[in-house]
Write an enzyme that holds these catalytic residues in place. Structure first.
Site, short mmCIF file in Angstrom:
data_model
loop_
_atom_site.label_atom_id
_atom_site.label_comp_id
_atom_site.label_asym_id
_atom_site.label_seq_id
_atom_site.Cartn_x
_atom_site.Cartn_y
_atom_site.Cartn_z
N ASP A 97 0.85 -1.19 0.00
CA ASP A 97 0.00 0.00 0.00
C ASP A 97 0.88 1.23 0.00
OD1 ASP A 97 0.59 0.74 2.77
OD2 ASP A 97 -0.63 -0.98 3.36
N GLU A 153 -10.39 4.71 4.95
CA GLU A 153 -9.74 4.06 6.09
C GLU A 153 -8.36 4.67 6.33
OE1 GLU A 153 -10.00 -0.17 5.80
OE2 GLU A 153 -8.00 -0.50 6.62
N ASP A 176 -8.01 -4.51 15.87
CA ASP A 176 -7.01 -5.44 15.35
C ASP A 176 -6.64 -6.38 16.49
OD1 ASP A 176 -4.47 -5.68 13.15
OD2 ASP A 176 -4.03 -6.26 15.21
N ASP A 209 -8.49 2.95 1.29
CA ASP A 209 -7.60 2.84 2.47
C ASP A 209 -6.29 3.55 2.16
OD1 ASP A 209 -6.04 2.10 4.61
OD2 ASP A 209 -6.30 -0.07 4.34
N HIS A 245 -10.06 -5.33 11.44
CA HIS A 245 -8.93 -5.41 10.51
C HIS A 245 -8.44 -6.86 10.45
CE1 HIS A 245 -4.39 -5.19 9.94
NE2 HIS A 245 -4.88 -4.81 8.78
N ALA A 246 -8.17 -7.33 9.24
CA ALA A 246 -7.59 -8.67 9.09
C ALA A 246 -6.63 -8.66 7.92
CB ALA A 246 -8.67 -9.72 8.93
N GLY A 247 -6.24 -9.84 7.47
CA GLY A 247 -5.21 -9.94 6.44
C GLY A 247 -3.91 -10.35 7.09
N LYS A 253 -6.48 0.15 -2.05
CA LYS A 253 -5.47 1.01 -1.44
C LYS A 253 -5.36 2.28 -2.28
CE LYS A 253 -4.36 -1.89 1.79
NZ LYS A 253 -4.42 -1.60 3.23
N GLU A 256 -6.69 -0.23 12.92
CA GLU A 256 -5.72 -1.33 12.86
C GLU A 256 -4.41 -0.98 13.56
OE1 GLU A 256 -5.67 -1.10 8.41
OE2 GLU A 256 -3.56 -1.58 8.67
N ASN A 289 -3.84 4.15 4.56
CA ASN A 289 -2.76 3.72 5.46
C ASN A 289 -1.98 4.90 6.06
OD1 ASN A 289 -3.24 1.24 3.52
ND2 ASN A 289 -2.36 0.46 5.42
N GLU A 316 -12.91 -8.08 7.47
CA GLU A 316 -11.98 -8.04 6.34
C GLU A 316 -11.49 -9.45 6.01
OE1 GLU A 316 -8.65 -5.40 6.93
OE2 GLU A 316 -8.26 -5.32 4.76
#
Ligand SMILES: [Mg+2]
Length: 448
Positions: free
Chosen positions: A24, A271, A321, A245, A348-350, A218, A298, A247, A379
């Site tokens: 990202d 986000e 998170d 998002d 938040h995940a991933g 992103k 997150e 970041n 997510e």
């Protein structure tokens, strides 16, 4: 008395930077990593926990877990897992280690891994996945595990108890529906910044066809690229919600201008528009980009910062998170705070393993706290699940209910050995090609 005999940590890293998975505007080359811990007892218990990180520095978190582990070795396991409120407080409020936070950053995450590993033992003892253990736990015990320190002005124990008591109505039916139908998911897989337009369009169409509730892109590198990618994604998925998002890429005024330049594509939320610590900045952005929602969480370090985000009206969506804060206990506190303020939680995940962990909190939230899935989804990113004892299962765009006893943290021992950094066999094959090894060797004078 059964007691803790060993606490073993491992620095586990995956070379995801090779494919730019997870790239990202800020995290340009992550190697998804887990600072991993296993607690064992002489009664045969085994509890797993980990902290997610992006690669370099994973050894710092692993060392921090070792520092906290010294407080647990030899301790009576029953005393810990049947009084998880006190067990957590004794780690998190340790009089010397708390100087390094307090309650934020590496130390909080490290303590959280151990707290969650204790929950893993408790859930295995009771033969239940964490979400079901929490959902069936008496409201009083849930309140008892929450640390209300510094959040009592927004949520006190009686109010938490009232929320949980209200959640008992219809709980049995909701647990049954979670087992049958799962919980809505959205996917971030199409939208990594390092992906080509062709891959973005292909994956966006696949996500819509697979039944996901939303996709996420992103943004924040270049406005013209973002406008082109948003137009392509919008065309690919039609009316399906698309979140964006950044970041934490922008200044406050920049965030407002940038999001407004993307408004014609109707983003569902923006986000992490700016610094995760900028509570008042998020409030200004929220006013400046409405009706686009503002989401963050997150990288929010504690329940206390979440409290302020909620009090200041800074967010429309709360993204807890599972490994950023102090383990299961603090995540429960955050779920209850969100419920108190009526703000939906979309976790938040991933990364590696975050989907496996965080699903339990949304399932618990639906079963026993808010009783609704409206405007809520977890997510999902389709990477690295094969390394876990119970990989998440997505059916028709929804998370299926986890079934194995425990928190979902257990990573297969073969995967942990292969990808232990830097000595694992996988890393010998990758050589200098991944970001984490390339940088290490470049600094040492090696060629990249
Ligand atoms: Mg994000």
């Amino acid at each position: 008395m059964p007691s803790i005999t060993s606490i073993h940590t491992q620095d586990v890293r995956f070379p995801t930077s090779l494919e730019l998975d997870g790239s990202d505007a800020v995290n340009v080359d992550p190697d998804y990593s887990a600072a991993y811990v296993v607690i064992r007892t002489d009664a045969g218990d085994e509890g797993h926990g980990f902290v997610f990180s992006c690669g370099r520095g994973n050894e710092i978190i692993t060392h921090a877990i070792d520092s906290y582990a010294a407080l647990l070795r030899g301790r009576d396991i029953d005393e810990l897992i049947y009084d998880l409120g006190n067990a957590s407080k004794r780690l998190i409020h340790d009089s010397q280690l708390r100087w390094l936070g307090p309650e934020k950053g590496v130390t909080q995450m490290a303590a959280g891994a151990l707290v969650s590993a204790l929950w893993d033992i408790r859930a295995r003892r009771e033969n239940k996945p964490l979400w079901l253990l929490l959902s069936e736990m008496p409201a009083e015990e849930i309140v008892d595990v929450v640390d209300f320190t510094h959040i009592r002005d927004a949520l006190n124990p009686q109010q938490a108890l009232d929320i949980l008591r209200a959640g008992e109505d219809g709980k049995v039916a909701r647990i049954a529906s979670l087992k049958a139908d799962g919980y809505p998911a959205y996917t971030t897989s199409p939208g990594w910044l390092g992906y080509s337009d062709e891959k973005l369009v292909r994956l966006s169409k696949e996500a819509a066809a697979d039944g996901f509730s939303m996709i996420k892109l992103k943004v924040g590198g270049d406005i013209n690229d973002d406008r082109r990618r948003m137009a392509l994604a919008r065309q690919a998925v039609g009316g399906l919600p698309i979140a964006i998002d950044a970041n934490q890429r922008w200044e406050v005024s920049e965030a407002i201008e940038w999001v407004n330049q993307l408004a014609e594509f109707n983003p569902y939320w923006i986000e992490e528009p700016t610094s995760t610590d900028d509570i008042l900045g998020h409030a200004d952005i929220r006013k400046g980009v409405a009706p686009v929602r503002v989401a963050t969480g997150e990288a929010v370090a504690s329940r206390i910062v979440f409290k302020q985000l909620l009090q200041a009206g800074s967010i429309d969506v709360l993204q807890l998170d599972s490994t950023r804060v102090g383990g299961v206990n603090e995540n429960i506190a955050i779920l209850l705070l969100a419920a108190k303020f009526g703000v939906p939680v979309c976790p938040h995940a991933g990364g590696v393993g975050l989907c496996e962990l965080v699903q339990h909190f949304s399932f618990f939230d639906y079963a026993a706290i808010t009783g609704t899935q409206d405007n809520r989804m977890i997510e999902y990113v389709d990477h690295l699940h094969e390394h876990f004892a119970e990989p998440v299962r997505i059916t028709n765009g929804r998370y299926a209910a986890p079934q194995l006893p425990g928190t979902g943290a257990e990573m297969l021992s073969a995967s942990r050995s292969r990808w232990e950094f830097p000595g694992g066999a996988g890393w010998a094959e990758v050589g200098t090609r991944a970001a984490v090894t390339g940088a290490t060797l470049a600094q040492a004078g090696g060629a990249r």
